[in-house]
Design a protein around this motif. Structure first.
Motif, PDB file in Angstrom:
ATOM      1  N   ASP A  42      68.445 -11.581  48.792  1.00  0.00           N
ATOM      2  CA  ASP A  42      67.199 -12.349  48.910  1.00  0.00           C
ATOM      3  C   ASP A  42      67.448 -13.851  49.025  1.00  0.00           C
ATOM      4  OD1 ASP A  42      65.632 -10.069  48.734  1.00  0.00           O
ATOM      5  OD2 ASP A  42      65.517 -10.179  46.552  1.00  0.00           O
ATOM      6  N   GLN A  43      68.690 -14.268  48.807  1.00  0.00           N
ATOM      7  CA  GLN A  43      69.024 -15.690  48.823  1.00  0.00           C
ATOM      8  C   GLN A  43      69.610 -16.152  50.157  1.00  0.00           C
ATOM      9  OE1 GLN A  43      67.937 -17.284  46.123  1.00  0.00           O
ATOM     10  NE2 GLN A  43      67.325 -15.240  45.465  1.00  0.00           N
ATOM     11  N   VAL A  44      69.845 -15.230  51.068  1.00  0.00           N
ATOM     12  CA  VAL A  44      70.452 -15.571  52.359  1.00  0.00           C
ATOM     13  C   VAL A  44      69.365 -16.119  53.279  1.00  0.00           C
ATOM     14  CG1 VAL A  44      71.661 -14.655  54.378  1.00  0.00           C
ATOM     15  CG2 VAL A  44      72.199 -13.771  52.091  1.00  0.00           C
ATOM     16  N   PRO A  45      69.541 -17.343  53.775  1.00  0.00           N
ATOM     17  CA  PRO A  45      68.536 -17.890  54.699  1.00  0.00           C
ATOM     18  C   PRO A  45      68.532 -17.099  56.011  1.00  0.00           C
ATOM     19  CG  PRO A  45      70.271 -19.514  54.217  1.00  0.00           C
ATOM     20  CD  PRO A  45      70.627 -18.259  53.500  1.00  0.00           C
ATOM     21  N   LEU A  46      67.347 -16.798  56.484  1.00  0.00           N
ATOM     22  CA  LEU A  46      67.229 -16.037  57.724  1.00  0.00           C
ATOM     23  C   LEU A  46      67.289 -16.973  58.922  1.00  0.00           C
ATOM     24  CD1 LEU A  46      64.319 -13.597  56.786  1.00  0.00           C
ATOM     25  CD2 LEU A  46      66.783 -13.169  56.702  1.00  0.00           C
ATOM     26  N   PRO A  47      68.113 -16.634  59.910  1.00  0.00           N
ATOM     27  CA  PRO A  47      68.127 -17.426  61.145  1.00  0.00           C
ATOM     28  C   PRO A  47      66.781 -17.293  61.864  1.00  0.00           C
ATOM     29  CG  PRO A  47      70.005 -15.909  61.059  1.00  0.00           C
ATOM     30  CD  PRO A  47      69.105 -15.561  59.922  1.00  0.00           C
ATOM     31  N   PRO A  48      66.442 -18.250  62.710  1.00  0.00           N
ATOM     32  CA  PRO A  48      65.155 -18.198  63.421  1.00  0.00           C
ATOM     33  C   PRO A  48      64.929 -16.887  64.175  1.00  0.00           C
ATOM     34  CG  PRO A  48      66.165 -20.345  63.712  1.00  0.00           C
ATOM     35  CD  PRO A  48      67.173 -19.485  62.995  1.00  0.00           C
ATOM     36  N   ALA A  49      65.961 -16.345  64.798  1.00  0.00           N
ATOM     37  CA  ALA A  49      65.785 -15.094  65.554  1.00  0.00           C
ATOM     38  C   ALA A  49      65.412 -13.942  64.622  1.00  0.00           C
ATOM     39  CB  ALA A  49      67.056 -14.758  66.326  1.00  0.00           C
ATOM     40  N   THR A  50      65.978 -13.917  63.437  1.00  0.00           N
ATOM     41  CA  THR A  50      65.650 -12.860  62.474  1.00  0.00           C
ATOM     42  C   THR A  50      64.224 -13.026  61.975  1.00  0.00           C
ATOM     43  OG1 THR A  50      67.959 -12.709  61.815  1.00  0.00           O
ATOM     44  CG2 THR A  50      66.330 -11.784  60.296  1.00  0.00           C
ATOM     45  N   ALA A  52      61.797 -14.370  63.590  1.00  0.00           N
ATOM     46  CA  ALA A  52      60.923 -13.985  64.705  1.00  0.00           C
ATOM     47  C   ALA A  52      60.845 -12.464  64.837  1.00  0.00           C
ATOM     48  CB  ALA A  52      61.432 -14.606  66.007  1.00  0.00           C
ATOM     49  N   PHE A  53      61.965 -11.783  64.648  1.00  0.00           N
ATOM     50  CA  PHE A  53      62.009 -10.320  64.710  1.00  0.00           C
ATOM     51  C   PHE A  53      61.107  -9.719  63.628  1.00  0.00           C
ATOM     52  CE2 PHE A  53      64.001  -6.267  63.470  1.00  0.00           C
ATOM     53  CZ  PHE A  53      64.072  -5.616  64.692  1.00  0.00           C
ATOM     54  N   VAL A  54      61.223 -10.229  62.418  1.00  0.00           N
ATOM     55  CA  VAL A  54      60.394  -9.740  61.311  1.00  0.00           C
ATOM     56  C   VAL A  54      58.920 -10.014  61.603  1.00  0.00           C
ATOM     57  CG1 VAL A  54      59.832 -10.085  58.866  1.00  0.00           C
ATOM     58  CG2 VAL A  54      62.230  -9.903  59.592  1.00  0.00           C
ATOM     59  N   GLN A  55      58.615 -11.210  62.069  1.00  0.00           N
ATOM     60  CA  GLN A  55      57.223 -11.557  62.357  1.00  0.00           C
ATOM     61  C   GLN A  55      56.649 -10.676  63.461  1.00  0.00           C
ATOM     62  OE1 GLN A  55      55.343 -13.838  60.517  1.00  0.00           O
ATOM     63  NE2 GLN A  55      53.771 -12.667  61.575  1.00  0.00           N
ATOM     64  N   LEU A  56      57.440 -10.402  64.474  1.00  0.00           N
ATOM     65  CA  LEU A  56      56.999  -9.521  65.558  1.00  0.00           C
ATOM     66  C   LEU A  56      56.607  -8.150  65.006  1.00  0.00           C
ATOM     67  CD1 LEU A  56      56.748  -8.928  68.654  1.00  0.00           C
ATOM     68  CD2 LEU A  56      59.110  -8.127  68.508  1.00  0.00           C
ATOM     69  N   HIS A  57      57.416  -7.629  64.104  1.00  0.00           N
ATOM     70  CA  HIS A  57      57.112  -6.323  63.521  1.00  0.00           C
ATOM     71  C   HIS A  57      55.873  -6.379  62.631  1.00  0.00           C
ATOM     72  CE1 HIS A  57      60.962  -5.294  65.155  1.00  0.00           C
ATOM     73  NE2 HIS A  57      60.688  -4.037  64.912  1.00  0.00           N
ATOM     74  N   LEU A  58      55.718  -7.445  61.892  1.00  0.00           N
ATOM     75  CA  LEU A  58      54.501  -7.589  61.088  1.00  0.00           C
ATOM     76  C   LEU A  58      53.273  -7.700  61.989  1.00  0.00           C
ATOM     77  CD1 LEU A  58      55.766 -10.050  58.340  1.00  0.00           C
ATOM     78  CD2 LEU A  58      55.255  -7.611  58.067  1.00  0.00           C
ATOM     79  N   ASP A  59      53.400  -8.443  63.069  1.00  0.00           N
ATOM     80  CA  ASP A  59      52.281  -8.601  64.002  1.00  0.00           C
ATOM     81  C   ASP A  59      51.880  -7.276  64.643  1.00  0.00           C
ATOM     82  OD1 ASP A  59      52.264 -11.287  63.419  1.00  0.00           O
ATOM     83  OD2 ASP A  59      53.198 -11.912  65.308  1.00  0.00           O
ATOM     84  N   MET A  60      52.846  -6.392  64.835  1.00  0.00           N
ATOM     85  CA  MET A  60      52.529  -5.092  65.433  1.00  0.00           C
ATOM     86  C   MET A  60      51.557  -4.301  64.569  1.00  0.00           C
ATOM     87  SD  MET A  60      55.810  -3.420  67.319  1.00  0.00           S
ATOM     88  CE  MET A  60      57.043  -3.718  66.077  1.00  0.00           C
ATOM     89  N   THR A  61      51.569  -4.549  63.280  1.00  0.00           N
ATOM     90  CA  THR A  61      50.665  -3.806  62.399  1.00  0.00           C
ATOM     91  C   THR A  61      49.221  -4.270  62.547  1.00  0.00           C
ATOM     92  OG1 THR A  61      50.911  -5.301  60.501  1.00  0.00           O
ATOM     93  CG2 THR A  61      52.520  -3.502  60.711  1.00  0.00           C
TER      94      THR A  61
END
Length: 137
Positions: A42-50, A52-61
């Motif tokens: 939980d402490q690892v910073p997510l790169p912008p592409a990651t 965006a990938f997570v947000q895309l999946h959340l948006d699909m819902t």
């Protein structure tokens, strides 16, 4: 359709009596095998592409369930059995891991072949109209 998705989710998250073999638990086992301490992930910073990938999946819902199913089936379930064997080979060559640490990947290689088939059959049932096909794309 509901039964098919319920079966896939049961495979992914296992039933309560097998939660230690659920996908989240197996992935945490992998993270521990490669050196992460409990909760370190939980402490690892997510790169912008990651992110965006997570947000895309959340948006699909938020949209059409058929659009989401069209993305998850071909985008995940079909691709993983082709991608993960090479990933596992690379991990095995690069790291000395307990084989149990790779169970998450091995499980996906086998399960997602069936999941992809089931999702394809489901999508075909809804792809009989131009509107349905547009949502799936």
């Amino acid at each position: 359709m509901r039964r098919l998705l319920t079966d896939i989710l049961a495979d992914e998250y296992m039933r309560p009596q097998n939660f230690e073999r659920s996908h989240p638990a197996l992935y945490r086992r992998f993270l521990r095998a490669v050196g992460f301490g409990e909760g370190d992930w939980d402490q690892v910073p997510l790169p912008p592409a990651t992110r965006a990938f997570v947000q895309l999946h959340l948006d699909m819902t938020l949209g059409s369930w058929l659009e989401a199913l069209g993305a998850v089936g071909p985008g995940h379930e079909w691709a993983i059995p082709l991608m993960f064997p090479r990933l596992v080979q690379g991990l095995e060559r690069s790291l000395q891991l307990d084989p149990a640490g790779l169970e998450y990947f091995h499980l996906h290689i086998s399960l997602d072949v069936e999941h992809g088939r089931v999702l394809e059959e489901s999508l075909l049932r809804w792809a009989t109209t131009a509107e349905g096909q547009a949502e799936i794309r």
